[in-house]
Design a protein around this motif. Structure first.
Motif, PDB file in Angstrom:
ATOM      1  N   ARG A 169      -2.956   9.124  14.112  1.00  0.00           N
ATOM      2  CA  ARG A 169      -2.328   8.703  12.925  1.00  0.00           C
ATOM      3  C   ARG A 169      -1.461   7.605  13.045  1.00  0.00           C
ATOM      4  O   ARG A 169      -1.371   6.660  12.223  1.00  0.00           O
ATOM      5  N   GLU A 170      -0.826   7.301  14.068  1.00  0.00           N
ATOM      6  CA  GLU A 170       0.011   6.160  14.513  1.00  0.00           C
ATOM      7  C   GLU A 170      -0.863   4.792  14.504  1.00  0.00           C
ATOM      8  O   GLU A 170      -0.389   3.797  14.057  1.00  0.00           O
ATOM      9  N   MET A 171      -1.924   5.050  15.096  1.00  0.00           N
ATOM     10  CA  MET A 171      -2.733   3.810  15.098  1.00  0.00           C
ATOM     11  C   MET A 171      -3.620   3.497  13.901  1.00  0.00           C
ATOM     12  O   MET A 171      -3.262   2.443  13.421  1.00  0.00           O
ATOM     13  N   ALA A 204      -2.646   0.173  11.894  1.00  0.00           N
ATOM     14  CA  ALA A 204      -3.865  -0.827  11.363  1.00  0.00           C
ATOM     15  C   ALA A 204      -3.430  -1.176  10.044  1.00  0.00           C
ATOM     16  O   ALA A 204      -3.657  -2.253   9.290  1.00  0.00           O
ATOM     17  N   GLU A 205      -2.850  -0.244   8.972  1.00  0.00           N
ATOM     18  CA  GLU A 205      -2.439  -0.471   7.776  1.00  0.00           C
ATOM     19  C   GLU A 205      -1.493  -1.594   7.446  1.00  0.00           C
ATOM     20  O   GLU A 205      -1.574  -2.563   6.778  1.00  0.00           O
ATOM     21  N   GLU A 233      -1.029  -3.864   9.785  1.00  0.00           N
ATOM     22  CA  GLU A 233      -1.500  -5.247  10.037  1.00  0.00           C
ATOM     23  C   GLU A 233      -2.404  -5.778   8.985  1.00  0.00           C
ATOM     24  O   GLU A 233      -2.376  -7.029   8.639  1.00  0.00           O
ATOM     25  N   GLU A 234      -2.946  -4.850   8.276  1.00  0.00           N
ATOM     26  CA  GLU A 234      -3.656  -5.469   6.996  1.00  0.00           C
ATOM     27  C   GLU A 234      -2.749  -6.013   6.003  1.00  0.00           C
ATOM     28  O   GLU A 234      -3.181  -7.012   5.527  1.00  0.00           O
ATOM     29  N   SER A 235      -1.835  -5.355   5.764  1.00  0.00           N
ATOM     30  CA  SER A 235      -0.815  -5.731   4.729  1.00  0.00           C
ATOM     31  C   SER A 235      -0.021  -7.124   5.194  1.00  0.00           C
ATOM     32  O   SER A 235       0.203  -7.936   4.273  1.00  0.00           O
ATOM     33  N   LEU A 236      -0.023  -7.080   6.593  1.00  0.00           N
ATOM     34  CA  LEU A 236       0.719  -8.348   7.236  1.00  0.00           C
ATOM     35  C   LEU A 236       0.006  -9.494   6.925  1.00  0.00           C
ATOM     36  O   LEU A 236       0.377 -10.440   6.477  1.00  0.00           O
TER      37      LEU A 236
END
Length: 930
Positions: free
Chosen positions: A711-713, A717-718, A720-723
């Motif tokens: 869940r942490e990974m 990932a979410e 990083e996508e938003s960044l």
């Protein structure tokens, strides 16, 4: 405290079944000085495959990471290949070892075009984000970002002898850029719709563009110089001046009080009509721009040979003679007409790769070889690569097909998969063929023609397979001979599902004709071979009120589950076919279902994106879970467990626990809808099929999964996508004009800035310890702890290596309170002569973005003054050393040449050509005398 249930991780093992992805182009490459035109590079989802077209084998795989490949471009020297990805990244691979050491990240969306300059030192990339970025390959950094287009960039080309760039886009504009000043000096607006491609011809004196209509428009390029105000005297270039008669109208607009720079003019000269009526999909040339290849969305490739000036003159003379005979009184006007048309005279012929309507062209590349041979490679829409060879010198060239790569994949999507009972063979079936693969080597064992297959299974013994087809038939194949044994007319509608009986004596089939039929295996004598063969005999029929979508036996052979088009699942007793339970609750039809090995629970997946887990005792719903972001296409339990996998149209495969109702793992890799999957009988392997034409093999490892970490990974990932989708960092004092910095803010740059801050904090701590150490030594007059100076020196070097890992964007993200300490460190680096050029780059960038704060800070005045003095001194020293070394090398070259009569490098080549010319003249003179 009870024991925690342990789950094992599944990881991606291999990608197979795809010959060439449609999203990226195809291109010829050269491997280790191999034969010209023998190897081609194609995208295969996130990887790049290098195919030997002569042997039909994969010789090299350039491993990707996560995102799909969108463009390929080999370097001019043939040693490297640049690969663009869906996320905007560009990686450069070596074709010698398949490794990637250089990567660029500047675009926000998919890379749509890549091109090298003539020397291979710079790279230009265009993207769907409408930006064009020029990269420096040698320094591994971005030079600048060019903004101005309003839609997807479709082509970008460097001019060979000038520092100019020309780009075109779907916004219908062609723009010319001066790379010295990074601005657009000319925009061509002569197109009415999207510009899909362009090429430079005739030594870059002509531009050919392809648009959404059947015309290829040609433009004449005239390179000009600047007009000086003091003398009014035009500069001359290539025999043309600004005062030529042809440019009188342009000169009327050139009245300006100041110095005006005119780089070039680009005027429409004519057009070539294509046979196709739709838009240009691909427009390319060979390396010498002597052959133009063009095609649309159909299956016809048009090839044009560009004529030289002498050939144009000959054709013009012939046309004029014919025209004068027909109309002698119109000779002058006809001469003008043919003078314009003669500029674009081309030899034209078309090439049809395949008569099948599915095999429309997607990409093309061509290569000129010795003897006037032209090699053409085509990537078709149906996962096929074809190569052709033809002689352009012939009056009517005929294309000969030299190779066709089809064995390693299906022409259409594989809609059904199955594992053999020994876990060694994988069956995949599509709209026209069924293939059996060796799981360990991923090689095709058998390929057999079939009808459109929707479901499949191995017959016990793994010697035969049975397919359920869209036309309502059951097809039985013999694997040993690769032949079709029998086609049974089983149903009046599509056979959506077949299932092997637990006693392995027969099968059941469910169809769109609202029936479930029971079949038993039988051996009958073949009339042709007089040997026994397998067949199926119809025993019973279960009539239902709705179309049947999926059928499944319970492992104990007691119950039969049938999903219907009315969104329910009906449970019947197998022996009497009496109704037992109705499972209702889904809002859309149940597309897939499976029953656990102990016949206690049933899991159903629906088009409403939910998975429901039911008890088979009373038909109660244990849990309903939102599983996918789109329809769930397939569901299957892992043998002898209560774990199951689901596959959806959202491109994901997920693993679930039916006891604890938990999501365990998500397998990401497919780039399109996942149609089906199959789990091996031992549960160690999983194979999946997708609309991206690929088959993927997943393998169970011994590594346990910790759900909290998973869940942490996912959250990381979410983030990083938003960044990556966030706004780019703004450089203070810079306006958002045509030119901008090339880099972009990513997770890597943020982490790099954090590493710089950590290194600076460590350096500060070591500096403080060093001062305390010196003070203690002075007061006690006893110098101990000799390790501190070493640690201080180490932290200095550590900060430096952290900085050079990420440059401009990392420094841009770095907060200003860390900048003064960094400037002091830069001063010490320059004094030590440590990578002066790189440090100067970082220094000038920091001064540029923090100029206001640095100039207003009195504490930094002495530091900046020291930096100015030391930088100038060190740069002069390096320049003097380089000048001395260059002069010394030139002196050594002259000494060696005078002693050994050996010419170096380019001089030797030039003088060799001169010697050959003189020899030819002497031979001609001897022949004339004789």
């Amino acid at each position: 405290m009870g024991l925690t249930k342990q789950y094992l991780c599944y990881v991606a093992s291999a990608v197979f079944g795809v010959i060439g992805s449609q999203k990226a182009n195809i291109t010829y490459v050269t491997l280790r000085g191999g034969e010209k035109g023998r190897y081609v590079a194609v995208a295969a989802c996130e990887h790049v495959f290098i195919w030997d077209v002569r042997k039909g084998e994969k010789v090299l795989i350039l491993q990707g990471q996560k995102h799909e490949v969108t463009f390929l471009c080999p370097s001019p020297d043939g040693v490297h290949i640049a690969v663009g990805y869906e996320d905007g990244a560009v990686r450069i691979f070596s074709l010698l070892n398949g490794e990637s050491n250089v990567s660029f990240n500047g675009h926000k969306s998919a890379v749509s075009v890549i091109h090298y300059d003539a020397l291979g030192a710079r790279l230009v990339t265009g993207s769907k984000d409408t930006d064009v970025i020029v990269w420096d390959i040698i320094n591994e950094c971005g030079l600048y970002r060019l903004r101005g287009h309003k839609d997807v960039i479709t082509q970008a080309l460097f001019l060979r002898d000038k520092n100019l760039l020309v780009t075109c886009s779907k916004d219908s504009f062609v723009k010319w850029w001066d790379l010295d000043t990074q601005h657009c000096f000319k925009t061509m607006v002569g197109h009415r719709s999207e510009v899909w491609g362009m090429v430079l011809l005739s030594q870059e004196s002509r531009l050919l563009t392809g648009s959404a209509d059947s015309e290829l428009r040609a433009w004449d390029i005239n390179y000009l110089e600047e007009v000086r105000k003091d003398t009014g005297e035009p500069k001359v270039k290539k025999g043309k001046t600004l005062l030529d008669d042809d440019d009188e109208e342009d000169n009327k607009e050139e009245v300006d009080e100041s110095l005006e720079e005119r780089i070039l003019t680009c005027e429409k000269a004519g057009s070539i009509l294509r046979e196709a009526r739709d838009r240009v999909v691909s427009l390319t040339t060979d390396r010498h721009a002597r052959v133009i290849a063009c095609h649309g969305n159909d299956s016809v490739l048009e090839l044009f040979t560009v004529l030289s000036e002498e050939e144009v003159q000959k054709k013009m003379t012939k046309k004029l003679k014919k025209a004068k005979k027909k109309a002698t009184n119109q000779g002058s006007s006809l001469a003008t007409l043919f003078r314009i048309r003669g500029l674009f005279t081309c030899t034209h012929f078309s090439l049809t790769p395949h008569p099948c309507p599915l095999s429309s062209l997607r990409w093309v590349d061509c290569l000129s070889c010795a003897g006037g041979e032209l090699k053409v490679v085509l990537l078709l829409q149906n996962n096929t690569v074809e190569t052709y060879s033809l002689k352009t010198s012939q009056k009517t060239p005929v294309a000969d097909k030299t190779a066709r790569l089809t064995l390693g994949g299906h022409r259409t999507d594989a809609r059904t998969l199955a594992f053999s009972s020994d876990n060694l063979a994988v069956l995949s079936a599509s709209g026209d063929t069924v293939k059996v693969w060796n799981r360990s080597t991923l090689q095709v064992i058998r390929t057999m023609a079939c009808e459109y297959a929707l479901c499949s299974l191995f017959v016990p013994g793994d010697r035969q397979i049975i397919l359920g087809t869209k036309s309502g038939k059951l097809q039985i194949f013999e694997l040993g001979s690769g032949s079709l044994l029998e086609t049974v007319d089983a149903h009046d509608g599509a056979v959506w599902s077949i299932c092997l009986a637990p006693d392995q004596r027969g099968i059941i089939s469910g169809s769109a004709d609202k029936t479930v039929k029971f079949w038993e295996f039988e051996l009958v004598k073949d009339k042709e071979t007089s040997q026994k063969r397998l067949t199926v005999k119809h025993k019973r029929t279960l009539q239902l009120e709705e179309d049947v979508l999926c059928v499944k036996f319970s492992p104990d052979h007691r119950l039969l589950a049938v999903s219907l088009l009315d969104c329910t699942v009906k449970i019947f007793y197998t022996d009497t076919l009496k109704f037992f339970l109705s499972l209702y609750g889904h809002k859309l039809p149940v597309l897939c279902l499976d029953i656990s090995h102990d016949s206690t629970i049933i899991a159903t997946g629906s088009a409403d994106r939910n998975v429901k887990i039911w008890g088979l005792d009373f038909g109660d719903c244990h849990r309903s879970m939102f599983a996918h972001d789109d329809s769930i296409m397939f569901l299957q339990f892992v043998p002898k467990t209560h774990l199951f996998f689901t596959a959806g149209k959202d491109k994901k495969i997920k693993q679930w626990d039916a006891d604890k109702f938990e999501h365990i793992q998500t397998l990401e890799g497919h780039h399109r809808e996942v149609w089906c999957l199959a789990i091996s009988p031992n549960g160690d392997h999983l194979v999946s099929s997708s609309h991206d034409k690929s088959l993927r093999l997943w393998e169970r490892t011994r590594e346990p999964i910790i759900l909290e970490e998973e869940r942490e990974m996912e959250r990381e990932a979410e983030f990083e996508e938003s960044l990556a989708k966030g706004d780019a960092p703004v450089v203070p004092g810079e306006t958002q004009g045509e030119a901008a910095p090339a880099g972009k803010k990513t997770v890597e740059t943020v982490k790099a800035a954090e590493r710089i801050m950590e290194a600076l904090e460590l350096y500060k701590g070591e500096t403080r310890k060093m001062e305390e150490h010196k003070y203690a030594c002075e007061s006690a007059a006893d110098y101990h702890l000799p390790t501190l100076p070493c640690a201080f020196k180490y932290t200095q070097i550590f900060v430096f290596f952290v900085i050079i890992s990420e440059l401009e964007v990392s420094l841009l993200v770095l907060p200003f309170p860390y900048v003064p300490e960094l400037l002091k460190l830069f001063n010490s680096y320059i004094q030590q002569g440590l990578e002066v050029e790189l440090v100067c780059r970082c220094l000038f960038f920091l001064l540029k973005i923090h100029f206001g704060q640095i100039s207003s800070n009195q504490m930094l005045l002495s530091v900046i003054d020291e930096l100015r003095t030391n930088t100038l001194t060190k740069v002069r020293e390096i320049r003097d050393v380089m000048g001395f070394n260059s002069a010394a090398l030139q002196f050594l070259q002259r000494e060696i040449e005078s002693k050994e009569d050996v010419m170096f490098f380019a001089d030797a080549t030039g003088r060799l050509e001169e010697k050959k010319k003189k020899r030819r003249k002497r031979e001609r003179a001897v022949l004339t005398i004789a």
